[in-house]
Structures are given as structure tokens and as C-alpha cells.
Enzyme design. Structure first.
Site, mmCIF file in Angstrom:
data_model
loop_
_atom_site.group_PDB
_atom_site.id
_atom_site.type_symbol
_atom_site.label_atom_id
_atom_site.label_comp_id
_atom_site.label_asym_id
_atom_site.label_seq_id
_atom_site.Cartn_x
_atom_site.Cartn_y
_atom_site.Cartn_z
ATOM 1 C CG HIS A 299 10.115 -33.659 2.880
ATOM 2 N ND1 HIS A 299 9.639 -32.529 2.354
ATOM 3 C CD2 HIS A 299 10.217 -33.866 4.079
ATOM 4 C CE1 HIS A 299 8.998 -31.900 3.617
ATOM 5 N NE2 HIS A 299 9.571 -32.668 4.529
ATOM 6 C CG HIS A 342 4.790 -34.022 -2.495
ATOM 7 N ND1 HIS A 342 5.005 -33.149 -3.351
ATOM 8 C CD2 HIS A 342 5.742 -33.865 -1.245
ATOM 9 C CE1 HIS A 342 5.936 -31.886 -2.772
ATOM 10 N NE2 HIS A 342 6.109 -32.642 -1.466
ATOM 11 C CG ASP A 346 4.349 -33.808 -6.982
ATOM 12 O OD1 ASP A 346 4.216 -33.326 -8.107
ATOM 13 O OD2 ASP A 346 3.413 -33.525 -6.244
#
Length: 439
Positions: A299, A342, A346
Site C-alpha cells: 500500500h 504493517h 515495513d
């Protein structure tokens, strides 16, 4: 008395000198001192003839190689600022019209990694003030194969997406058991409460930025280059992501995530899950929930890549769009962390890798020396980049266009306007702006 019957000696003299100058039909580099004298007289700069032509014998080649400092320093030593700027203005315009002279020198010097001799370099000014290369060289060396390159980049991104979707199914089956391997310590996640709707909002931001980028592609003149670069960068980053999340399986970042190892055992289940992830691009707003694909955040990759494409391929006039794009990028990253989907590492690694790769790619693409035919290092170290960008000769200008069915509506009106308007057009700033020449 009729005004037209009155003769003006000064006007007649100017017309005579201009006609003498136009009759030469010779390039500036071949001008003699006499031609320079006529040129100065045509511009009402006769007061500089003695200093330039009589004392120093300035010819056409000398004019092309002059800099502003030459007017201030001996042997010319012009003292009045008004005279320096006025004379330099006309010399500058003359130099900017001689494309062939500078381009031939630049082509020879580039092969030996020397600096350019175009006016933008020779005169110590920035490139936009005199876009010699933009006028001399088109953005493409040849149009052959450009559409094929865009198709190849799409196939490359498609293969990368198929592969990444399959790896996401594999890592979901390999996700560590949350009872045996609890979430890792994380400074941000341990101190920020879980916000359940945050991840959904971040995905809506991706959709909004994606629509904005699509509009840019529709109205951008060089949409094929932009789309090709988007596919190339996206495919490369997600291929790297598939490797990182395959080699290392991190535990889930939150207890709220329902992740069961070996959830997809049969070939049919694996294929069905892969197809869902691929078709819906792993978005939770479509009911897709994946586990194990943590290093690094996909994302965040999409937020950052779309943000950089939006800001790179729109002019500074769209500063509000640039600001909103960056706000969406940063806010989306914060929302991903607030949803505990996350780890912080990350998100940070995804932002760093995507932004650096985007900047490195465009730095190489905008480096004219690397596009020299005699230099094969680019094709050796970056073969895919060399294939996509070898034909691009300069920085892609942000020029808007009227897309195809709207072009049919306005084409007739433009033709009528061009017939009625005889004023010539002048291109400036690498085709980024156009203005009418004042009569």
C-alpha cells in the site's frame, strides 16, 4: 496632408540595413565584420560598431562564442549597465537561434564526456532560458517501436503482478502462528491504539490518487512515456517485494488479525485465492485479507509511486495538487500504521525504496550523456532501462493536450482561428509554454 506620403529618413535607413542583412542568407558563423556592422545598425546599436567591429574585429563566430562577462571585461570594457544589458539581450537572441552550430559541437563533445557548448552552458545560465536542445532535437530520436515499448512494460508489470499474487498465497500459508510467535516490539504500534477504519481510508486515498494519475495520463501529451515508466517502476518494486516477503516470514503485527497457517492447501484453493488477490489487487475494500506479506508494505508503495508520478508530470502551476498529493501520501502511511496492518519498518522501507528508485530512474533518464550511441555502459548495467529510455533525448516536458474525442470537437474551431490569426508562434521553455510574438 497624407501621413503615408511623409518619408522618415531614420526608418528608411533601418529598412535599408535590414534588407542588406537579409540578402546575405548566410548563417551567423560565416558573418564577416561587415555583416556584424549591418546587424548592429539594423538594431539601432550603431554606437557599439566602433568598439566591437573597428577596434576588435568581431565577426559571426565571435558573437556565437561570447558571454556577458566579455562585454564587461577588457578589451570591450563597456561600463554602463544599460548598454551591457541591451547589447547582451540581442546577442543572446542571436545565439539562441543558431541551433545547428551548438548541436554539432555538443554531439562531438558528448562522445568524449566533455561539457556542452550550447548557450545554456556556455553562457552560464540555466537550461530553461534558452532551450536549444528542445528546438534542435525532438523528444524522440525515432517513433519506431515506442508503442511496442509501452506494451512490453505493461506485460512486465502484469507478470510481476501475477507472480506477486501467487507469492502472497504462499506466504499466507507460511505465516507464523500468533500464539507461538506474538507480534514483534514496535515503537509506533505499541503506543498508538488500533483504529479499525484507518486501513480502509488509506485504500480510498490510493483510489483517489489513482484517478488523479489517470486524468494526468489522459491530458498529457507524452502519456505513453509516463505510463511506460509507471509500469517499469511498479513491476520492479513489486517483484522485489515478492522476494523479501518470501525469504523472511514475520509474525503478524497485531492480535486482531485472524491469520491461520496452511489455510489454502489444495491446488483449487490456491488458484482461487491467487485469482482473488490478482483481480482485486489485494485491497481490503474488496474483501481481500492477506497475511504474511509484511516486508514491505505494498500500500505504501502505491501511495508513494502515485505521489511521485503526479508531482513529476504536472507543472508548478498545479502546486495545490502537489501539496494534496504529498498529504495523501503521508496521511496514508500513518493510517496504515494506525490500523496495525504493517510494522513501522515495513512502511519506512517501502517509502524509501520507492522514492529512491523513482528518483534514480528519472535522474538516469534525464542524463543526456548516458544516451550517447558510443556509450554502452547503460545497456550493460541496466538493460531494461536502456531499452525503454534509449530513444528519449531530453527531459519529458509537461505539455497538456486535448484527448481524442474532445480533439474532434475543437479541431474545427482551431483551424478557423489559425486562418484568421497570422501572428507567428514562438516555442519556449522546452515546449512547456507558448506565447504570441508581439508585433
Amino acid at each position: 496632408m497624407n501621413r503615408s506620403s511623409i518619408s522618415n529618413p531614420s526608418v528608411d535607413h533601418n529598412n535599408e540595413t535590414k534588407s542588406n542583412l537579409e540578402q546575405t542568407h548566410s548563417p551567423v558563423i560565416s558573418w564577416t565584420t561587415t555583416d556584424v556592422t549591418n546587424w548592429l545598425e539594423s538594431l539601432n546599436l550603431s554606437n557599439f560598431i566602433h568598439r566591437l567591429c573597428t577596434e576588435n574585429g568581431v565577426d559571426g563566430l565571435t558573437l556565437l562564442m561570447m558571454k556577458e562577462d566579455d562585454l564587461k571585461q577588457p578589451p570591450l570594457s563597456i561600463e554602463r549597465l544599460r548598454d551591457i544589458k541591451k547589447l547582451w539581450y540581442h546577442i543572446r537572441l542571436l545565439q539562441c537561434q543558431q541551433n545547428d552550430f551548438y548541436s554539432s559541437l555538443d554531439d562531438r563533445l558528448t562522445k568524449h564526456n566533455h561539457s556542452s557548448l550550447s548557450p545554456s552552458h556556455l553562457l552560464g545560465t540555466n537550461e530553461d532560458s534558452c532551450s536549444i536542445h528542445a528546438k534542435t532535437k525532438p523528444i524522440f530520436k525515432t517513433l519506431n517501436g515506442e508503442k511496442r515499448k509501452t506494451l512490453v512494460s505493461f506485460i512486465y508489470a502484469l507478470i510481476s503482478g501475477i507472480w506477486t499474487s501467487f507469492i502472497m498465497v504462499v506466504v499466507h500459508n507460511r505465516v507464523p502462528n500468533v500464539q507461538k510467535y506474538p507480534p514483534l516490539p514496535d515503537l509506533f504500534l505499541d503506543n498508538i491504539p488500533l483504529i479499525h477504519w484507518a486501513f480502509t481510508v488509506s485504500e480510498f486515498l490510493i483510489v483517489v490518487m489513482g484517478i488523479t494519475f489517470l486524468l494526468i495520463l489522459i491530458f498529457h501529451k507524452y502519456w505513453s512515456i509516463i505510463l511506460r515508466r509507471f509500469f517499469a517502476l511498479g513491476g520492479t518494486i513489486f517483484f522485489l517485494r515478492s522476494i523479501t516477503m518470501l525469504v523472511t516470514s514475520l509474525s503478524v503485527p497485531g492480535q486482531h488479525l485472524e491469520c491461520t497457517p496452511l489455510q489454502y492447501g489444495t491446488t483449487r484453493e490456491i488458484f482461487t485465492r491467487w485469482l482473488q488477490i490478482f483481480l482485486f489487487q489485494g485491497l481490503s475494500i474488496h474483501g481481500i485479507r492477506s497475511c504474511g506479506d509484511y516486508m514491505f508494505s505494498g500500500h505504501t508503495v502505491m501511495l508513494t509511486l502515485l505521489n511521485h508520478c503526479i508531482t513529476e508530470y504536472t507543472t508548478s502551476d498545479f502546486y495545490v495538487v502537489h501539496l494534496l498529493s504529498w498529504l495523501c501520501n503521508i496521511l496514508g502511511m500513518i493510517l496504515i500504521l494506525a490500523a496495525h496492518e504493517h510494522y513501522t519498518i515495513d512502511v519506512l522501507i517501502a517509502f524509501f525504496l520507492t522514492s529512491r528508485l523513482f528518483l534514480y530512474y528519472h535522474s538516469l533518464a534525464n542524463n543526456a550523456v548516458l544516451h550517447s550511441i558510443s556509450d554502452n555502459r547503460l545497456s550493460i548495467w541496466f538493460p531494461m532501462f536502456s531499452y525503454f529510455e534509449r530513444n528519449i533525448q531530453c527531459m519529458v516536458p509537461n505539455v497538456l493536450r486535448v484527448p481524442w474525442p474532445l480533439a474532434l470537437i475543437y479541431s474545427h474551431e482551431d483551424d478557423e482561428e489559425n486562418k484568421n490569426d497570422k501572428t507567428p508562434l514562438i516555442n519556449c521553455d522546452n515546449e512547456r509554454c507558448m506565447h504570441r510574438k508581439k508585433q
